[in-house]
Every structure is written in structure tokens, then in C-alpha cells.
Design a protein around this motif. Sequence first.
Motif, PDB file in Angstrom:
ATOM      1  N   ILE A 160       0.994  -1.147   0.143  1.00  0.00           N
ATOM      2  CA  ILE A 160      -0.284  -0.339  -0.027  1.00  0.00           C
ATOM      3  C   ILE A 160       1.264   1.088   0.254  1.00  0.00           C
ATOM      4  N   ASP A 161       2.046   0.915   0.801  1.00  0.00           N
ATOM      5  CA  ASP A 161       2.696   2.482   1.147  1.00  0.00           C
ATOM      6  C   ASP A 161       3.255   2.589  -0.877  1.00  0.00           C
ATOM      7  N   MET A 162       3.727   1.269  -1.593  1.00  0.00           N
ATOM      8  CA  MET A 162       4.042   1.668  -3.031  1.00  0.00           C
ATOM      9  C   MET A 162       2.986   2.096  -3.604  1.00  0.00           C
ATOM     10  N   ILE A 163       2.172   1.583  -3.213  1.00  0.00           N
ATOM     11  CA  ILE A 163       0.944   2.563  -4.473  1.00  0.00           C
ATOM     12  C   ILE A 163       0.638   3.618  -4.550  1.00  0.00           C
ATOM     13  N   LYS A 164       0.704   4.434  -2.986  1.00  0.00           N
ATOM     14  CA  LYS A 164       0.369   5.452  -2.599  1.00  0.00           C
ATOM     15  C   LYS A 164       1.498   6.477  -3.319  1.00  0.00           C
ATOM     16  N   MET A 165       3.261   5.904  -2.936  1.00  0.00           N
ATOM     17  CA  MET A 165       4.200   6.195  -3.347  1.00  0.00           C
ATOM     18  C   MET A 165       4.604   6.853  -5.058  1.00  0.00           C
ATOM     19  N   LYS A 166       3.302   6.161  -5.659  1.00  0.00           N
ATOM     20  CA  LYS A 166       2.990   5.331  -7.392  1.00  0.00           C
ATOM     21  C   LYS A 166       3.867   4.651  -7.659  1.00  0.00           C
ATOM     22  N   ALA A 167       5.247   4.517  -6.954  1.00  0.00           N
ATOM     23  CA  ALA A 167       6.503   3.059  -7.309  1.00  0.00           C
ATOM     24  C   ALA A 167       5.338   2.503  -8.923  1.00  0.00           C
ATOM     25  N   LEU A 168       4.330   1.721  -8.317  1.00  0.00           N
ATOM     26  CA  LEU A 168       4.164   0.930  -9.198  1.00  0.00           C
ATOM     27  C   LEU A 168       2.018   1.325  -9.538  1.00  0.00           C
ATOM     28  N   THR A 169       1.648   1.277 -10.645  1.00  0.00           N
ATOM     29  CA  THR A 169      -0.455   0.853 -10.635  1.00  0.00           C
ATOM     30  C   THR A 169      -0.391  -0.238 -10.555  1.00  0.00           C
ATOM     31  N   MET A 170      -1.799  -1.102 -10.154  1.00  0.00           N
ATOM     32  CA  MET A 170      -2.046  -2.444 -10.651  1.00  0.00           C
ATOM     33  C   MET A 170      -3.118  -2.460 -11.728  1.00  0.00           C
ATOM     34  N   LEU A 171      -3.086  -1.812 -12.672  1.00  0.00           N
ATOM     35  CA  LEU A 171      -3.750  -1.505 -13.954  1.00  0.00           C
ATOM     36  C   LEU A 171      -3.477  -2.944 -14.942  1.00  0.00           C
ATOM     37  N   ARG A 172      -2.668  -3.387 -14.816  1.00  0.00           N
ATOM     38  CA  ARG A 172      -1.870  -5.197 -15.428  1.00  0.00           C
ATOM     39  C   ARG A 172      -2.266  -5.982 -14.833  1.00  0.00           C
ATOM     40  N   ALA A 173      -2.367  -5.772 -13.331  1.00  0.00           N
ATOM     41  CA  ALA A 173      -2.552  -6.896 -12.350  1.00  0.00           C
ATOM     42  C   ALA A 173      -4.277  -8.163 -13.081  1.00  0.00           C
ATOM     43  N   THR A 174      -3.678  -8.909 -13.039  1.00  0.00           N
ATOM     44  CA  THR A 174      -4.705  -9.690 -13.133  1.00  0.00           C
ATOM     45  C   THR A 174      -5.259 -11.701 -12.597  1.00  0.00           C
ATOM     46  N   TYR A 175      -3.647 -11.114 -11.725  1.00  0.00           N
ATOM     47  CA  TYR A 175      -3.607 -12.794 -11.579  1.00  0.00           C
ATOM     48  C   TYR A 175      -3.457 -12.279 -10.086  1.00  0.00           C
ATOM     49  N   LEU A 176      -4.089 -12.233  -8.500  1.00  0.00           N
ATOM     50  CA  LEU A 176      -4.057 -11.967  -7.300  1.00  0.00           C
ATOM     51  C   LEU A 176      -4.027 -12.853  -6.776  1.00  0.00           C
ATOM     52  N   VAL A 177      -2.784 -13.305  -5.603  1.00  0.00           N
ATOM     53  CA  VAL A 177      -2.733 -14.302  -4.715  1.00  0.00           C
ATOM     54  C   VAL A 177      -2.880 -13.999  -3.264  1.00  0.00           C
ATOM     55  N   LEU A 178      -3.952 -14.198  -2.172  1.00  0.00           N
ATOM     56  CA  LEU A 178      -3.333 -14.627  -0.726  1.00  0.00           C
ATOM     57  C   LEU A 178      -2.944 -15.880  -0.150  1.00  0.00           C
TER      58      LEU A 178
END
Length: 238
Positions: A160-178
Amino acid sequence: EQDVTEYRKSLSIRVSGFDVPRPIKTFEDCGFSLQLMNAITKQGYEKPTPIQCQAFPIVLSGRDIIGIAKTGSGKTAAFVLPMIVHIMDQPELAKEEGPIGVICAPTRELAHQIYLESKKFAKPYGIRVSAIYGGMSKLEQFKELKSGCEIVIATPGRLIDMIKMKALTMLRATYLVLDEADRMFDLGFEPQIRSIVGQIRPDRQTSLFSATMPRKVEKLAREILTDPVRVTVGEVGM
Ligand code: ADP
Ligand code: MG
């Protein structure tokens, strides 16, 4: 069908959900590429573990999965190998930015283990893997993510920190694992998980793995997965 029932029973596999794919018996049954087969052999894996026998055909068919099996049963490869296939299936790999595969794990130790396992199978394809968790410099991680990756393995807070810092976007993410969902709950990561899930496109494929399945984890799984197949191997703690 009788055969399938008997085979599942022999591996202590129980399944629920509609149209559950039949379990496979060998890695060859999965249709993995020669390169992936070589990497598997190099690991010394001779045959799939029970959770892998049932998880591979489910995940490779694009279905969501709730996978419950005790520690040490090979859950990591159960989601890492189909993730490599998923990534290689994407058209025009380099066109958009951000990871295709996103794996959340409760601790830095676990994230690091998954990172090592993913690297082994990703490397022959030139798939880039980044691990991001606390205890490492945020600036270094920011720079690494900015340089691009197809797979990111992260603890929820740091992601979440890295998303907030705009280090990466989730636009291309299609495969999520918890992964280790029960421990993520115990560590109080439910809000962070919900936040991350909310930022990934709803038509993603989602996998949730856990050693135990308390009711609250089952409830979250039912909220964020789409028509999942539920697989348990052996006895399950609640
Ligand atoms: P879990 O996540 O269920 O606790 P891991 O994925 O960490 O289990 O796997 C436990 C160990 O089993 C690891 O050392 C892993 O490399 C190994 N392993 C995984 N799949 C196989 C297989 N098919 N054959 C032999 N060893 C395997
Ligand atoms: Mg594990």
C-alpha cells in the motif's frame, strides 16, 4: 467419475463448487511448456503434491480457488507455476506498466520464500520478480519497482505504501494471490487486504491459500473471490 472420486479420496482431497476440474496425476498432465518442465525437474520435483494435483487444473482453467492444506504441502508452487503460464499468456507483455501477478503474504520471511520460489520458475522466461516488504529501504524498493516487474510479492502494508508513492500501478494486475490468509488475519491485515483487492480490476483471477480456515477468513474469501472452487487436503483446522 467414480475414478475421480476414488483418486481424490486416495489423496485426502475434498472439493466444493460447481464444475470442478478433475485432479491431474503428473506435471505432464498440466501441459506445462518444456522450459517450465525443465525448471520443475531442476527443483527435484518428481510429482505434484496433493494440493498441486487439484489446484493446477483449477487455476490453469482460470478459476478462482480457496486452497486449504497444512504447512509444507507445496502450496507455493500450486500458485506460482500457473502464474508463470498466466503471465506468458498475456499479449504484448511490455505494453502496460505494473505487475501482472500480485502475491500478498503476511511476513517478510514468507514473502522472501515466495520470491525465491518464483524466481526459479520466472527466470528462464525473463519474467521480472520484485519482493517488497518492511525492513528494506523504501527508496531502493521504489527504484526497483519503477524499473518494472511482472510479479510483485509483498506484505500488505508495504504494498500500500508503494502504491501511494506511485512506485507501481495495479492497472495490469490480473492474477492475485493471498497466501497464508489466516495469518494475515491474525496480524490484523484485513483492512489492507481489502484496500489492495479494491484496487485490482474485478475480472482478475484470485487465489486464496491458507493452512486453516476460520469463519472470518472464509467470509472474506467469499466476498472477494468469484465462484471459487474450494479445495481441502487432509484435516482442516478452524
Ligand atoms: P506450504 O506453502 O504448503 O507450506 P511450500 O510451498 O513452502 O509449502 O513447500 C514446502 C516444500 O516442499 C518446499 O521446500 C518446496 O520446495 C517443496 N515442494 C513443493 N512442491 C513439491 C513437489 N511437487 N515435489 C517435491 N517437493 C516439493
Ligand atoms: Mg506457504
